[in-house]
Every structure is written in C-alpha cells, then in structure tokens.
Design a protein around this motif. Structure first.
Motif, short mmCIF file in Angstrom:
data_model
loop_
_atom_site.label_atom_id
_atom_site.label_comp_id
_atom_site.label_asym_id
_atom_site.label_seq_id
_atom_site.Cartn_x
_atom_site.Cartn_y
_atom_site.Cartn_z
N PRO A 6 8.78 -6.58 -5.73
CA PRO A 6 7.40 -6.52 -6.21
C PRO A 6 7.17 -5.45 -7.27
N ARG A 7 8.02 -4.43 -7.31
CA ARG A 7 7.86 -3.38 -8.33
C ARG A 7 8.15 -3.89 -9.73
N ARG A 8 8.86 -5.01 -9.84
CA ARG A 8 9.23 -5.53 -11.15
C ARG A 8 8.27 -6.61 -11.66
N VAL A 9 7.39 -7.05 -10.79
CA VAL A 9 6.48 -8.13 -11.18
C VAL A 9 5.51 -7.72 -12.28
N PRO A 10 4.92 -6.52 -12.26
CA PRO A 10 4.03 -6.16 -13.37
C PRO A 10 4.69 -6.25 -14.74
N ARG A 11 5.97 -5.96 -14.81
CA ARG A 11 6.68 -6.07 -16.10
C ARG A 11 6.77 -7.53 -16.53
N ILE A 12 7.04 -8.44 -15.60
CA ILE A 12 7.06 -9.86 -15.93
C ILE A 12 5.70 -10.29 -16.46
N GLU A 13 4.66 -9.91 -15.73
CA GLU A 13 3.31 -10.31 -16.12
C GLU A 13 2.93 -9.75 -17.48
N GLU A 14 3.34 -8.53 -17.76
CA GLU A 14 3.01 -7.94 -19.06
C GLU A 14 3.73 -8.66 -20.19
N ASN A 15 5.00 -8.99 -19.98
CA ASN A 15 5.74 -9.71 -21.02
C ASN A 15 5.16 -11.10 -21.26
N LEU A 16 4.75 -11.77 -20.20
CA LEU A 16 4.13 -13.08 -20.37
C LEU A 16 2.75 -12.96 -21.00
N ARG A 17 2.00 -11.93 -20.62
CA ARG A 17 0.67 -11.72 -21.20
C ARG A 17 0.77 -11.47 -22.70
N ARG A 18 1.75 -10.68 -23.12
CA ARG A 18 1.92 -10.38 -24.54
C ARG A 18 2.23 -11.64 -25.34
N SER A 19 2.84 -12.62 -24.69
CA SER A 19 3.15 -13.86 -25.40
C SER A 19 1.88 -14.64 -25.75
N GLY A 20 0.76 -14.28 -25.07
CA GLY A 20 -0.50 -14.98 -25.30
C GLY A 20 -0.62 -16.28 -24.54
N LEU A 21 0.30 -16.52 -23.60
CA LEU A 21 0.34 -17.81 -22.91
C LEU A 21 0.14 -17.67 -21.40
N TYR A 22 -0.29 -16.48 -20.96
CA TYR A 22 -0.48 -16.25 -19.52
C TYR A 22 -1.46 -15.11 -19.35
N GLU A 23 -2.30 -15.24 -18.34
CA GLU A 23 -3.23 -14.18 -18.00
C GLU A 23 -3.00 -13.80 -16.55
N PRO A 24 -2.52 -12.57 -16.29
CA PRO A 24 -2.26 -12.16 -14.90
C PRO A 24 -3.49 -12.34 -14.02
N GLY A 25 -3.23 -12.75 -12.79
CA GLY A 25 -4.32 -12.91 -11.83
C GLY A 25 -4.96 -14.28 -11.83
N THR A 26 -4.55 -15.14 -12.75
CA THR A 26 -5.12 -16.48 -12.81
C THR A 26 -4.14 -17.49 -12.21
N THR A 27 -4.63 -18.65 -11.89
CA THR A 27 -3.77 -19.75 -11.42
C THR A 27 -3.78 -20.85 -12.46
N GLY A 28 -2.71 -21.55 -12.57
CA GLY A 28 -2.62 -22.62 -13.56
C GLY A 28 -1.19 -23.05 -13.72
N ARG A 29 -0.85 -23.51 -14.91
CA ARG A 29 0.49 -24.03 -15.17
C ARG A 29 1.56 -22.95 -15.06
N VAL A 30 1.20 -21.69 -15.35
CA VAL A 30 2.17 -20.59 -15.32
C VAL A 30 1.82 -19.67 -14.16
N GLN A 31 2.77 -19.46 -13.27
CA GLN A 31 2.55 -18.61 -12.11
C GLN A 31 3.70 -17.62 -11.97
N VAL A 32 3.36 -16.43 -11.53
CA VAL A 32 4.35 -15.40 -11.22
C VAL A 32 4.17 -15.04 -9.75
N ARG A 33 5.26 -15.09 -8.98
CA ARG A 33 5.14 -14.84 -7.55
C ARG A 33 6.24 -13.89 -7.08
#
Length: 432
Positions: free
Chosen positions: A271-298
């Motif tokens: 779980p300590r590494r998940v924020p880094r995944i979310e930040e990298n995906l957020r920077r791509s402009g194709l994912y918003e952490p905390g939301t549900t949809g086509r892209v999920q991080v678990r």
C-alpha cells in the motif's frame, strides 16, 4: 558543506546499514531547497556507489589501521570525497575543503586531518584501474558469466556507468516531434530510436524540473526497455487489461496514453507504493485518484485473485514480476550490496506463483506479457519454460529481434545495449 554531510549520511545508511538508496534519497533530498544541491547529492551518492569497488580498496591500503566498528560515517564521507575528486571531477580545493568541514559537522573533528590527508593522497595518486566485475558479489558474478559468457564483460562495464535519461512523451497530449522541438528550444538535445515510438533519449540528463511541461504530464521519465513493454504486450484497442504488479505505474500510464479507451486494473501488494502509481496515472491526464471507472488502482496481492477478482476475464495481462533487478544496476547500484543468493530462490517462487495465479484470469485467445528487469535465466527463460511445461493451454508468441537477444521463447536485452536497461520479455497466448 551540507551536501557533503547529507551525502555521507546517505552512503553510511546504504553501505553499512543495509538501507535502500532510493528510500534514503527520497527522505533526504527534500532537506535541500536548491535543486543544484539536490542534483549534487544524488551525483555524489550514485558515483560513490558505482566507484566503490575502486575507492574502498585504495582507502583501506592508505589507512594505517583498519577502520573500526564505529567508523562507518568516516568511510562513507571518504567515499563521497573520492567520488568528487575522481569521476565527478569537481574543483579539488572546494571538494576537499567542504568534505573536511563535513567531518567536523558529523561530530568527527578529531578525524578531519585524516580526511584531509587521505583525500589529498587520492588527488595526487588517483585510483588504479579495476575490473568492474569486482563490484559484483562472487555468487552473482558467477551466474552472469555462466549465463552470458561472451557478453559478461560488457554487462559489468555498462552496469558501472551512469544511464542516459529516457523520456516517454505522452502521445495523448502532444506529438513526440512537437515535444522534441520544445526541448530543443529549451537548449536540451535529444535523440530518437526507431523501435520506440514515444521515446526521447537525453545523453546528458537534466533535472525533471527543467523539462518543459513535466508537471503538466506532457512527458515522463521511463527507460527505453520499460517502454517496449507496451509494444510487447500489444493489447487490442479498448481491451480489458490487468497490470498485476503495477508500481510505480509507468507501464500502466504508457498503456493508457497509447489507448485511453482501455479498461485497466492496476494492482499493487504494497500500500505504500500505491500513491506513486496514482500520481503517475494522474499526471497522464487519464485518471483521477479516488474515482471509479474504466481505470482502477487497488491494493491487492496478484497471487491471491480469490480476494479481489470479479470473475470477468482480461484480454491482456502485464506481469512485470518482482525480480533480482540485475538489469538495472546502473540505476540502482546498491543492488550489488544488498542482493543475497537466498533472495533469488524466493523471487523465483514468487514469479512462478504470479504466473500460475494470473493465467486463469486471461480469456482464451488473450495474451500475457511476462517481463522482468533481470538478466538471470532462472528468472526469465527458465521460468517461462517451466510455466509452459505445466500449462497446457499456454503457447509462446515470438517477439522480434527489436526486443533483444533470443532467450528461450522470449527476448533479453542486456544492460547498456542500445543505451537501455537490461530487460526480459516473453509474450504468451492462451489457446482458444
């Protein structure tokens, strides 16, 4: 002087207390407000670790008596001083003065004279050439030489050198040629590789803060070998994709930048590494952490799908498995200090469990890409051969020479080849 103090503290933690260079730098760099100081600290730490196989024997020979149990900080400071005088070629007067002053700041005023004398000797005499293979522990060096007898000297030499800076241009936001023009306008030279549609290579690395549009997600840092994973997977447009071991998220982001219509699930057991995944995906402009949809991080263990899988199969699975990281020593030189032979057996077991757990989640006709940043056959070709032998509906899907040397049914790039990291790829297809 503060940079030298912090460099010595980082090196002491890594060399003498078994700490990770990445984690130590992550905790230490924010203490420096000037980006130039942060860059210098990183340069000293990486250079000292890469050159330790030359510096440490010279220092031991120059000392009148072996260092004591409490002399870890002293030896770390001396390594930092050697790196400044040797590979970094910093002005000798400034490097000497700041490093000697750092000895006092570290609570070792009685050893400041010794630091001065030893570094002046290093300045006068330099360091004898040494075989880069000497940096590798005997057990690991022997495995590399057995696996790659013709290429082993180049592997050791390349692993002792700094890596270029590879960039991945976010094609969903900007064309590669347009971004390259922005770099050129900023005075930053780059080259392209015909095998890498989204990549630019900077032979002279720059801080990410100097990259135009970095904060806006126009570009990310990712080695060329890692970028090829998207090509090797070859997911169909709009596919349902599992990234089974997703941290730090660069490959997942690349897949989405290639096809924003993908339905992507990114898993990470820590779980300590998940924020880094979310930040990298957020920077791509194709994912918003905390939301549900086509892209999920678990947060989930890919070896235990009963705890997280919804029962719907995936069209493609990326399994970038935990490994010995022997292909990225030039980026993580502390691997040669910390990796143990018993680690390898445990990693091989985890890789096999991941393959066996992921395969039932793949639809008939789907593809699984098994990848590692290792150059050891036990983790790569041998691992995949064993999986194929016990899995009746798995067949190899050959990859072309652009992915490296033939290695069983997969492909292996070795460190430094084409300027890239060492990486293994095997593309497997489930029969209908």
């Amino acid at each position: 002087m503060q940079v030298r103090v912090l460099s010595a503290q980082v090196l002491d933690a890594v060399v003498h207390r078994g700490r990770s260079l990445k984690s130590e730098l992550a905790a230490t760099l924010p203490r420096l407000s000037d980006p130039r100081d942060r860059a210098l600290l990183e340069a000293i730490a990486f250079t000292a670790l890469r050159g330790r196989y030359r510096y440490a024997p010279a220092l031991r020979g120059w000392l009148q008596k072996p260092p004591g149990a409490g002399d870890g900080p002293l030896m770390a400071l001396l390594l930092a001083g050697c790196a400044q005088l040797d590979a970094l070629q910093l002005p000798a007067h400034a490097a000497l003065a700041a490093t000697v002053e750092a000895a006092r700041a570290l609570g070792r005023p009685h050893q400041a004279g010794l630091v001065n004398a030893l570094l002046r000797r290093a300045q006068r005499e330099g360091f004898a050439p040494a075989d880069p293979a000497a940096a590798w522990p005997d057990w690991l060096r022997g495995r590399i030489e057995a696996a790659w007898p013709a290429q082993a000297p180049e592997v050791f030499a390349a692993s002792a050198q700094p890596a270029p800076l590879w960039l991945r241009v976010n094609r969903s936001r900007i064309a590669r040629d347009e971004y390259r023009a922005r770099l050129e306008a900023a005075g930053i030279a780059s080259t392209t590789d015909p095998r890498l549609a989204d990549a630019l290579c900077l032979e002279v690395p720059v801080p990410v803060a100097a990259l135009p549009g970095f904060d806006e997600g126009l570009v990310a840092v990712q080695d060329g070998s890692a970028q090829q994973a998207a090509d090797a997977l070859g997911a169909e447009p709009g596919a349902r994709v599992l990234d089974a071991c997703a941290a730090p998220g660069g490959k997942a982001a690349h897949l989405l930048e290639r096809d924003p219509a993908l339905e992507l699930l990114a898993l990470e057991v820590d779980p300590r590494r998940v924020p880094r995944i979310e930040e990298n995906l957020r920077r791509s402009g194709l994912y918003e952490p905390g939301t549900t949809g086509r892209v999920q991080v678990r947060v989930a263990d890919a070896t235990m799908p009963a705890l997280w899988w919804d029962g719907f199969t995936f069209d493609a699975i990326l399994l970038d498995a935990p490994c010995s990281a022997t292909g990225v020593v030039r980026r993580q030189p502390d691997i040669l200090l910390h990796r143990r032979e018993e680690d390898l057996a445990a990693l091989i077991q985890v890789q096999a469990r991941l393959l066996d757990a992921a395969w039932p989640l793949l639809r008939p006709g789907g593809v699984l890409l098994y990848a590692t940043c290792s150059i050891l056959p036990e983790e790569n070709a041998t691992q995949v051969d064993a999986f194929l032998a016990r899995t009746a509906d798995a067949v190899a899907s050959p990859l072309p020479a652009a992915f490296g040397h033939p290695a069983g049914v997969g492909r292996q790039r070795l460190p430094g080849e084409d300027g890239m990291d060492g990486f293994f790829y095997a593309r497997l297809q489930k029969s209908d």
